[in-house]
Design a protein around this motif. Structure first.
Motif, PDB file in Angstrom:
ATOM      1  N   LYS A  78       0.834  -1.205   0.000  1.00  0.00           N
ATOM      2  CA  LYS A  78       0.000   0.000   0.000  1.00  0.00           C
ATOM      3  C   LYS A  78       0.867   1.253   0.000  1.00  0.00           C
ATOM      4  O   LYS A  78       0.512   2.265  -0.607  1.00  0.00           O
ATOM      5  CB  LYS A  78      -0.920   0.007   1.221  1.00  0.00           C
ATOM      6  N   ALA A  79       1.992   1.171   0.698  1.00  0.00           N
ATOM      7  CA  ALA A  79       2.908   2.313   0.741  1.00  0.00           C
ATOM      8  C   ALA A  79       3.688   2.459  -0.558  1.00  0.00           C
ATOM      9  O   ALA A  79       4.072   3.571  -0.936  1.00  0.00           O
ATOM     10  CB  ALA A  79       3.869   2.160   1.915  1.00  0.00           C
ATOM     11  N   PHE A  80       3.903   1.323  -1.260  1.00  0.00           N
ATOM     12  CA  PHE A  80       4.659   1.333  -2.522  1.00  0.00           C
ATOM     13  C   PHE A  80       3.884   0.514  -3.554  1.00  0.00           C
ATOM     14  O   PHE A  80       4.261  -0.631  -3.864  1.00  0.00           O
ATOM     15  CB  PHE A  80       6.059   0.758  -2.303  1.00  0.00           C
ATOM     16  N   PRO A  81       2.803   1.056  -4.086  1.00  0.00           N
ATOM     17  CA  PRO A  81       1.886   0.280  -4.944  1.00  0.00           C
ATOM     18  C   PRO A  81       2.493  -0.221  -6.249  1.00  0.00           C
ATOM     19  O   PRO A  81       1.915  -1.108  -6.883  1.00  0.00           O
ATOM     20  CB  PRO A  81       0.740   1.260  -5.210  1.00  0.00           C
ATOM     21  N   GLU A  82       3.647   0.295  -6.649  1.00  0.00           N
ATOM     22  CA  GLU A  82       4.287  -0.160  -7.880  1.00  0.00           C
ATOM     23  C   GLU A  82       5.250  -1.316  -7.640  1.00  0.00           C
ATOM     24  O   GLU A  82       5.805  -1.876  -8.591  1.00  0.00           O
ATOM     25  CB  GLU A  82       5.042   1.008  -8.535  1.00  0.00           C
ATOM     26  N   ALA A  83       5.464  -1.670  -6.387  1.00  0.00           N
ATOM     27  CA  ALA A  83       6.425  -2.735  -6.069  1.00  0.00           C
ATOM     28  C   ALA A  83       5.949  -4.083  -6.594  1.00  0.00           C
ATOM     29  O   ALA A  83       4.746  -4.336  -6.709  1.00  0.00           O
ATOM     30  CB  ALA A  83       6.639  -2.804  -4.564  1.00  0.00           C
ATOM     31  N   LYS A  84       6.899  -4.948  -6.894  1.00  0.00           N
ATOM     32  CA  LYS A  84       6.585  -6.306  -7.325  1.00  0.00           C
ATOM     33  C   LYS A  84       6.671  -7.248  -6.121  1.00  0.00           C
ATOM     34  O   LYS A  84       7.492  -7.037  -5.224  1.00  0.00           O
ATOM     35  CB  LYS A  84       7.544  -6.750  -8.427  1.00  0.00           C
ATOM     36  N   VAL A  85       5.818  -8.272  -6.116  1.00  0.00           N
ATOM     37  CA  VAL A  85       5.719  -9.194  -4.989  1.00  0.00           C
ATOM     38  C   VAL A  85       6.200 -10.574  -5.430  1.00  0.00           C
ATOM     39  O   VAL A  85       5.721 -11.115  -6.432  1.00  0.00           O
ATOM     40  CB  VAL A  85       4.267  -9.284  -4.475  1.00  0.00           C
ATOM     41  N   ASN A 159      -3.357 -16.088   1.259  1.00  0.00           N
ATOM     42  CA  ASN A 159      -3.644 -14.658   1.307  1.00  0.00           C
ATOM     43  C   ASN A 159      -2.877 -13.901   0.229  1.00  0.00           C
ATOM     44  O   ASN A 159      -3.440 -13.050  -0.473  1.00  0.00           O
ATOM     45  CB  ASN A 159      -3.277 -14.116   2.689  1.00  0.00           C
ATOM     46  N   VAL A 160      -1.591 -14.221   0.085  1.00  0.00           N
ATOM     47  CA  VAL A 160      -0.785 -13.537  -0.927  1.00  0.00           C
ATOM     48  C   VAL A 160      -1.291 -13.861  -2.329  1.00  0.00           C
ATOM     49  O   VAL A 160      -1.483 -12.955  -3.154  1.00  0.00           O
ATOM     50  CB  VAL A 160       0.702 -13.922  -0.795  1.00  0.00           C
ATOM     51  N   MET A 161      -1.520 -15.135  -2.613  1.00  0.00           N
ATOM     52  CA  MET A 161      -1.946 -15.529  -3.956  1.00  0.00           C
ATOM     53  C   MET A 161      -3.316 -14.968  -4.310  1.00  0.00           C
ATOM     54  O   MET A 161      -3.607 -14.674  -5.470  1.00  0.00           O
ATOM     55  CB  MET A 161      -1.931 -17.056  -4.081  1.00  0.00           C
ATOM     56  N   GLN A 162      -4.170 -14.809  -3.321  1.00  0.00           N
ATOM     57  CA  GLN A 162      -5.520 -14.307  -3.581  1.00  0.00           C
ATOM     58  C   GLN A 162      -5.560 -12.786  -3.709  1.00  0.00           C
ATOM     59  O   GLN A 162      -6.333 -12.249  -4.521  1.00  0.00           O
ATOM     60  CB  GLN A 162      -6.461 -14.735  -2.457  1.00  0.00           C
ATOM     61  N   ASN A 163      -4.734 -12.083  -2.950  1.00  0.00           N
ATOM     62  CA  ASN A 163      -4.893 -10.630  -2.841  1.00  0.00           C
ATOM     63  C   ASN A 163      -3.808  -9.798  -3.511  1.00  0.00           C
ATOM     64  O   ASN A 163      -4.030  -8.609  -3.756  1.00  0.00           O
ATOM     65  CB  ASN A 163      -4.982 -10.242  -1.359  1.00  0.00           C
ATOM     66  N   ALA A 164      -2.658 -10.361  -3.805  1.00  0.00           N
ATOM     67  CA  ALA A 164      -1.640  -9.589  -4.510  1.00  0.00           C
ATOM     68  C   ALA A 164      -2.066  -9.376  -5.960  1.00  0.00           C
ATOM     69  O   ALA A 164      -2.652 -10.270  -6.564  1.00  0.00           O
ATOM     70  CB  ALA A 164      -0.297 -10.316  -4.455  1.00  0.00           C
ATOM     71  N   PRO A 165      -1.805  -8.198  -6.523  1.00  0.00           N
ATOM     72  CA  PRO A 165      -2.143  -7.969  -7.933  1.00  0.00           C
ATOM     73  C   PRO A 165      -1.468  -9.005  -8.821  1.00  0.00           C
ATOM     74  O   PRO A 165      -0.265  -9.218  -8.719  1.00  0.00           O
ATOM     75  CB  PRO A 165      -1.582  -6.565  -8.195  1.00  0.00           C
ATOM     76  N   LYS A 166      -2.255  -9.655  -9.666  1.00  0.00           N
ATOM     77  CA  LYS A 166      -1.739 -10.783 -10.458  1.00  0.00           C
ATOM     78  C   LYS A 166      -0.590 -10.375 -11.368  1.00  0.00           C
ATOM     79  O   LYS A 166       0.339 -11.156 -11.597  1.00  0.00           O
ATOM     80  CB  LYS A 166      -2.875 -11.402 -11.275  1.00  0.00           C
ATOM     81  N   VAL A 171       5.030 -16.332  -8.137  1.00  0.00           N
ATOM     82  CA  VAL A 171       5.142 -17.460  -7.212  1.00  0.00           C
ATOM     83  C   VAL A 171       6.406 -18.208  -7.613  1.00  0.00           C
ATOM     84  O   VAL A 171       6.529 -18.682  -8.747  1.00  0.00           O
ATOM     85  CB  VAL A 171       3.905 -18.367  -7.272  1.00  0.00           C
ATOM     86  N   PHE A 172       7.342 -18.330  -6.675  1.00  0.00           N
ATOM     87  CA  PHE A 172       8.709 -18.715  -7.050  1.00  0.00           C
ATOM     88  C   PHE A 172       9.286 -19.750  -6.091  1.00  0.00           C
ATOM     89  O   PHE A 172       9.144 -19.641  -4.873  1.00  0.00           O
ATOM     90  CB  PHE A 172       9.575 -17.449  -7.027  1.00  0.00           C
ATOM     91  N   ASN A 173       9.913 -20.764  -6.647  1.00  0.00           N
ATOM     92  CA  ASN A 173      10.712 -21.718  -5.891  1.00  0.00           C
ATOM     93  C   ASN A 173      12.168 -21.458  -6.246  1.00  0.00           C
ATOM     94  O   ASN A 173      12.517 -21.378  -7.434  1.00  0.00           O
ATOM     95  CB  ASN A 173      10.330 -23.161  -6.245  1.00  0.00           C
TER      96      ASN A 173
END
Length: 243
Positions: A78-85, A159-166, A171-173
């Protein structure tokens, strides 16, 4: 903030820290969050935080990995909406739990308990870690509850998979190596092998010899030992002299 590694502890977070550093990112991991943001995290864990606070905490940082950042990934986003997850995951929850249990066992070895008694920095670190352990895994620091731990792990990943912008989520191993990570981050693939850190809970031993906070704990503990020995020697000499 450019990259938020939202994966739980023991999903390759130390490897991600090393990989992101090699790609040129300034990374805050577990120890950096304690060293530079201990006061802010105490506030967040006790009375709460705000988007402005998270923005201030990480305004000059490129990436965050491990606890406590992974738990508060959405607040940081929310503080950095352009960040990648990046959600790092293990093959399954049983593999993750085995690694997690091994690390927790190492963290409460007697040598660390002794350090807490003789080093103020180690005591602060223990309180910090205890707070994080409680809201991250639902248990006290050093105590491992398999059912609760796996439940928290599943809930976090869902929670992350459902709510992070697709379009901002990978999703990484870590076994997948450089290619998917660099493609996601729009970075060239390094010519070096993908790093692998903290195998079989080796992290604790590694940072004891390199991390500035851990070295400070060792100095404080040594000073306490030496002071106690000196005072004991003086007291014994005085007793022998005046007996």
């Amino acid at each position: 903030m450019k990259v938020i590694v939202a994966g739980f502890s023991k999903t390759g977070t130390k490897t991600m820290q090393a990989a992101l550093k090699e790609l040129g990112y300034n990374v805050y991991d577990y120890m950096e969050n304690f060293e530079f943001l201990e006061k802010e995290w105490k506030q967040i864990c006790t009375v709460g935080g705000s988007t402005d606070l998270f923005r201030k905490m990480y305004e000059n940082i490129d990436a965050v990995t491990d606890l406590p950042g992974c738990i508060f990934w959405d607040e940081i986003l929310k503080a950095f909406p352009e960040a990648k997850v990046v959600l790092t995951m293990r093959e399954n929850e049983d593999v993750w739990y085995k690694s997690f249990k091994r690390q927790m066992t190492e963290n409460v070895a007697w040598k660390h308990k002794i350090r807490i008694m003789f080093s103020y920095t180690a005591y602060r670190f223990y309180l910090y870690s205890s707070r994080l352990c409680q809201f991250s895994f639902g248990t006290e620091f050093g105590k491992v509850n398999e059912t609760l731990s796996k439940m928290y792990y599943r809930r976090h990943n869902a929670n992350v998979m459902q709510n992070a912008p697709k379009d901002q989520l990978l999703v990484f191993n870590i076994k997948d190596g450089w290619n998917p990570l660099c493609k996601f981050l729009d970075q060239p693939v390094p010519g070096t092998p993908f790093p692998h850190k903290n195998k079989k809970a080796s992290l604790t031993a590694d940072i004891m010899n390199t991390d500035s906070i851990m070295l400070k704990m060792q100095r404080e503990t040594t000073l306490f030992y030496c002071t106690t020995l000196m005072l004991g020697t003086v007291a014994a000499a005085m007793w022998y002299h005046y007996k």
